[in-house]
Design a protein around this motif. Structure first.
Motif, PDB file in Angstrom:
ATOM      1  N   LEU A  71     -23.944  10.439 133.334  1.00  0.00           N
ATOM      2  CA  LEU A  71     -23.861  10.267 134.780  1.00  0.00           C
ATOM      3  C   LEU A  71     -24.066   8.814 135.189  1.00  0.00           C
ATOM      4  O   LEU A  71     -23.925   8.464 136.355  1.00  0.00           O
ATOM      5  N   CYS A  72     -24.394   7.963 134.222  1.00  0.00           N
ATOM      6  CA  CYS A  72     -24.670   6.558 134.522  1.00  0.00           C
ATOM      7  C   CYS A  72     -23.404   5.737 134.717  1.00  0.00           C
ATOM      8  O   CYS A  72     -23.484   4.576 135.070  1.00  0.00           O
ATOM      9  N   THR A  73     -22.239   6.320 134.510  1.00  0.00           N
ATOM     10  CA  THR A  73     -20.984   5.575 134.501  1.00  0.00           C
ATOM     11  C   THR A  73     -20.850   4.545 135.619  1.00  0.00           C
ATOM     12  O   THR A  73     -20.663   3.375 135.336  1.00  0.00           O
TER      13      THR A  73
ATOM     14  N   ALA B 253     -24.861  15.862 124.703  1.00  0.00           N
ATOM     15  CA  ALA B 253     -23.986  16.807 125.384  1.00  0.00           C
ATOM     16  C   ALA B 253     -23.195  16.132 126.500  1.00  0.00           C
ATOM     17  O   ALA B 253     -22.104  16.560 126.835  1.00  0.00           O
ATOM     18  N   ALA B 254     -23.748  15.080 127.083  1.00  0.00           N
ATOM     19  CA  ALA B 254     -23.084  14.397 128.191  1.00  0.00           C
ATOM     20  C   ALA B 254     -21.951  13.516 127.666  1.00  0.00           C
ATOM     21  O   ALA B 254     -22.018  13.004 126.558  1.00  0.00           O
ATOM     22  N   PRO B 255     -20.896  13.340 128.461  1.00  0.00           N
ATOM     23  CA  PRO B 255     -19.807  12.450 128.036  1.00  0.00           C
ATOM     24  C   PRO B 255     -20.278  11.003 128.020  1.00  0.00           C
ATOM     25  O   PRO B 255     -21.221  10.653 128.728  1.00  0.00           O
ATOM     26  N   PRO B 256     -19.644  10.162 127.204  1.00  0.00           N
ATOM     27  CA  PRO B 256     -20.056   8.750 127.170  1.00  0.00           C
ATOM     28  C   PRO B 256     -19.742   8.047 128.482  1.00  0.00           C
ATOM     29  O   PRO B 256     -18.875   8.461 129.224  1.00  0.00           O
ATOM     30  N   CYS B 257     -20.477   6.990 128.742  1.00  0.00           N
ATOM     31  CA  CYS B 257     -20.246   6.207 129.952  1.00  0.00           C
ATOM     32  C   CYS B 257     -18.939   5.440 129.853  1.00  0.00           C
ATOM     33  O   CYS B 257     -18.516   5.047 128.769  1.00  0.00           O
ATOM     34  N   ASP B 258     -18.338   5.200 130.976  1.00  0.00           N
ATOM     35  CA  ASP B 258     -17.083   4.457 131.040  1.00  0.00           C
ATOM     36  C   ASP B 258     -17.396   2.983 131.273  1.00  0.00           C
ATOM     37  O   ASP B 258     -17.390   2.498 132.395  1.00  0.00           O
TER      38      ASP B 258
ATOM     39  N   PRO C  31     -22.167 -11.295 126.031  1.00  0.00           N
ATOM     40  CA  PRO C  31     -22.366 -10.083 125.232  1.00  0.00           C
ATOM     41  C   PRO C  31     -23.286  -9.064 125.898  1.00  0.00           C
ATOM     42  O   PRO C  31     -24.351  -9.414 126.399  1.00  0.00           O
ATOM     43  N   VAL C  32     -22.826  -7.825 125.900  1.00  0.00           N
ATOM     44  CA  VAL C  32     -23.594  -6.712 126.470  1.00  0.00           C
ATOM     45  C   VAL C  32     -23.635  -5.595 125.439  1.00  0.00           C
ATOM     46  O   VAL C  32     -22.611  -5.241 124.857  1.00  0.00           O
ATOM     47  N   LEU C  33     -24.819  -5.063 125.209  1.00  0.00           N
ATOM     48  CA  LEU C  33     -25.003  -3.900 124.341  1.00  0.00           C
ATOM     49  C   LEU C  33     -25.604  -2.797 125.190  1.00  0.00           C
ATOM     50  O   LEU C  33     -26.445  -3.064 126.040  1.00  0.00           O
ATOM     51  N   VAL C  34     -25.153  -1.578 124.970  1.00  0.00           N
ATOM     52  CA  VAL C  34     -25.722  -0.433 125.672  1.00  0.00           C
ATOM     53  C   VAL C  34     -26.106   0.621 124.659  1.00  0.00           C
ATOM     54  O   VAL C  34     -25.436   0.806 123.646  1.00  0.00           O
ATOM     55  N   GLY C  35     -27.199   1.278 124.917  1.00  0.00           N
ATOM     56  CA  GLY C  35     -27.657   2.319 124.018  1.00  0.00           C
ATOM     57  C   GLY C  35     -28.374   3.403 124.779  1.00  0.00           C
ATOM     58  O   GLY C  35     -28.485   3.358 125.994  1.00  0.00           O
ATOM     59  N   GLY C  36     -28.821   4.381 124.050  1.00  0.00           N
ATOM     60  CA  GLY C  36     -29.532   5.489 124.650  1.00  0.00           C
ATOM     61  C   GLY C  36     -28.805   6.796 124.410  1.00  0.00           C
ATOM     62  O   GLY C  36     -27.736   6.845 123.796  1.00  0.00           O
ATOM     63  N   ALA C  37     -29.373   7.849 124.922  1.00  0.00           N
ATOM     64  CA  ALA C  37     -28.836   9.186 124.682  1.00  0.00           C
ATOM     65  C   ALA C  37     -27.400   9.358 125.170  1.00  0.00           C
ATOM     66  O   ALA C  37     -26.641  10.147 124.611  1.00  0.00           O
ATOM     67  N   ALA C  38     -26.996   8.635 126.198  1.00  0.00           N
ATOM     68  CA  ALA C  38     -25.631   8.751 126.707  1.00  0.00           C
ATOM     69  C   ALA C  38     -24.598   8.327 125.674  1.00  0.00           C
ATOM     70  O   ALA C  38     -23.432   8.704 125.762  1.00  0.00           O
TER      71      ALA C  38
END
Length: 84
Positions: free
Chosen positions: A15-17, A49-54, A36-43
Motif C-alpha cells: 500500500l506504500c506505492t 502477500a502484498a504486491p510490490p511497490c511501484d 542511489p535509492v534502496l528500498v527494503g522491508g516486507a513489501a
C-alpha cells in the motif's frame, strides 16, 4: 549541510506505492536523477502477500531484514560491515 551517499527506505506493505514513489521522486529532484535509492522491508519480500511497490526500475528493491540491508548498503558504498 552534508550530501548523503544514498537513501534507504523501508516499506511494510504494498500500500506504500504512492508515498514511496513520491519520496524517490522528491529525493532525486533534490540530489539528481542518478541518486542511489534502496528500498527494503516486507513489501519487497518474495513471500509477502502484498504486491510490490511501484517504484522506479533503477531503485534496488529487496525484502531483506535490517542487518542484511545494512550489509548490502556497506557493500554498495565500499564500507566495512559493522558488527551485529
Amino acid at each position: 549541510a552534508t550530501r548523503p551517499h544514498l537513501l534507504v527506505l523501508s516499506a511494510a506493505t504494498g500500500l506504500c506505492t504512492p508515498g514511496l514513489a513520491e519520496a524517490v521522486r522528491a529525493v532525486r529532484a533534490t540530489f539528481g536523477a542518478d541518486f542511489p535509492v534502496l528500498v527494503g522491508g516486507a513489501a519487497f519480500d518474495d513471500r509477502a502477500a502484498a504486491p510490490p511497490c511501484d517504484v522506479p526500475a533503477d531503485v534496488l528493491q529487496h525484502g531483506l531484514d535490517a542487518p542484511a540491508l545494512v550489509a548490502l548498503v556497506c557493500e554498495r558504498l565500499g564500507l566495512p560491515r559493522p558488527p551485529l
